[in-house]
Design an enzyme around this catalytic site. Structure first.
Site, PDB file in Angstrom:
ATOM      1  CG  ASP A 294      -2.154  -0.799   1.086  1.00 27.10           C
ATOM      2  OD1 ASP A 294      -2.653  -0.909  -0.044  1.00 27.10           O
ATOM      3  OD2 ASP A 294      -2.643  -1.324   2.099  1.00 27.10           O
ATOM      4  CG  MET A 295       2.737   2.212   3.575  1.00 27.31           C
ATOM      5  SD  MET A 295       1.619   3.554   4.003  1.00 27.31           S
ATOM      6  CE  MET A 295       2.677   4.558   5.031  1.00 27.31           C
TER       7      MET A 295
END
Length: 401
Positions: free
Chosen positions: A187-188
């Protein structure tokens, strides 16, 4: 029942809202995303100065309910990635809500979404539909598998992307099962990729006057994170295995026990290797011909590691780290989350703080971690309450028509 115990964020430096950076001042981003990757991308853009209008369903971003833990009835996962934003609730399924959303799109430089391509098209929130509202729009899609290809319609979370990428198979001890990384890495990374691509597209639009479609995939962002590992396999045929982090291409690049607590060591050059053995009290060992190169040391890694481990257990962590720092040998502690959050050096550089907004709310934050002209980024506003800015934003849109 309330507790009088002080929470960790209450010990952090308290700062009032500021101006963030101004590099993207004047840019408006409409954020249609939920969860982590998209909100993280738009928060990065907001830290650099963009105005972000977070459009939420009437029941809000999914991450608002991701808890416990909660603080002042807000999920801390949500507040970690949503500062500097204006929350507007719109039900785009209604005719009026759709009209409000399209007015926002027409006012925006960038639209970010995290729906799969088929859902985008079904809702008419895909690039082809939205560019009719603004021809030079920069459209950013963040999805699990991208907008094209055999898996493009599949849904995805960070965990699924990590499994596809190969990172879980090489994470953990040799005898342990595959492990997820201890943070939402896919996600990051995808969020960071989306923000980076958006800034490049904004720069190009200044020259060309044209918008574009940006397609970011969690799986591809996470897989690219393994570039060195995958490239090594492709060129050698050697499949990386779980080893507990002891199989680096650098011969000595792993954790070791000391008399009390473990440390990390990275002996990444011949000069560092030589200095290391001087500190260890055995300079002759560092000049032995059979250890002259990194390749030589890799061949003898097992014996070298045993020798290092035996010596390191004679002193405590702090003693060794002080000695290594003085000799410029890359070494460091293996911190717990509570230890890193309370690291005074990181707090002094603006990485951890409690943000106080105009209403007196105090919210713990992890900063941008980037300094520009010796300054760090002070957020403009705390993470918003659901629908906090709906009336103001929609009224401003009416007046601009």
């Amino acid at each position: 029942m309330s507790s009088s115990k002080q929470l960790p964020y209450e010990t952090l430096p308290v700062i009032s809202v500021g101006n963030a950076f101004r590099l993207l001042s004047g840019i408006t981003v409409v954020d249609l995303t939920t969860s982590v990757a998209g909100p993280y991308a738009t928060m990065l853009l907001s830290d650099f100065g963009a105005e972000v209008i977070k459009v939420e369903r009437p029941d809000g971003d999914d991450a608002r309910a991701w808890g416990p833990p909660f603080l002042d009835e807000q999920a801390l996962w949500f507040t970690a990635i949503n500062r500097n934003k204006k929350s507007v609730t719109i039900d785009a399924r209604t005719e009026n809500g759709r009209a409000q959303l399209l007015r926002l799109v027409r006012s925006a430089d960038v639209v970010v979404t995290n729906q799969p391509g088929d859902v985008q098209r079904k809702l008419k929130l895909d690039y082809e539909s939205l560019r009719k509202e603004r021809e030079d729009l920069i459209f950013v899609s963040i999805s699990g598998f991208g907008l094209s290809g055999a898996r493009s319609q599949l849904t995805c979370y960070d965990l699924i992307a990590e499994g596809y990428s190969g990172i879980m198979d090489i994470t953990g001890e040799g005898e342990s099962p595959p492990q997820k990384i201890g943070a939402p890495a896919a996600d990051m990374l995808a969020g960071q990729d989306a923000a980076m691509a958006t800034m490049a597209a904004l720069f190009d639009r200044q020259r060309s006057g044209k918008g574009c479609k940006i397609d970011v995939s969690l799986v591809e962002s996470m897989t690219r994170f393994l570039s060195c590992r995958i490239s090594s396999y492709l060129g050698s045929g050697e499949i990386p295995r779980r080893t507990g982090g002891t199989d680096s291409v650098i011969a000595i690049y792993q954790s070791f026990e000391t008399a009390d607590r473990p440390i990390n060591l990275g002996l990444g050059s011949d000069a560092i290797w030589t200095r290391f053995w001087q500190v260890m009290g055995d300079p002759h060992y560092g000049t032995r011909a059979e250890f002259a190169t990194n390749a030589d040391r890799r061949s003898a890694r097992g014996d070298i590691v045993k020798r290092i481990q035996k010596i390191l257990k004679t002193k405590g962590r702090k003693t060794w780290l002080d000695l290594f720092a003085a000799a410029r040998i890359p070494a460091g502690p293996i911190n717990r989350v509570d230890e890193v959050a309370m690291d005074k050096a990181l707090q002094d550089r603006g990485l951890f703080f409690s943000l106080k907004d105009a209403f007196g709310r105090i919210v713990p934050q992890v900063g941008l971690g980037i300094h520009i002209d010796d300054a760090w980024c002070v957020p403009r506003s705390a993470p918003p309450r659901l629908g906090e800015h709906t009336a103001d934003v929609l009224e401003e849109l009416k007046q601009s028509v």
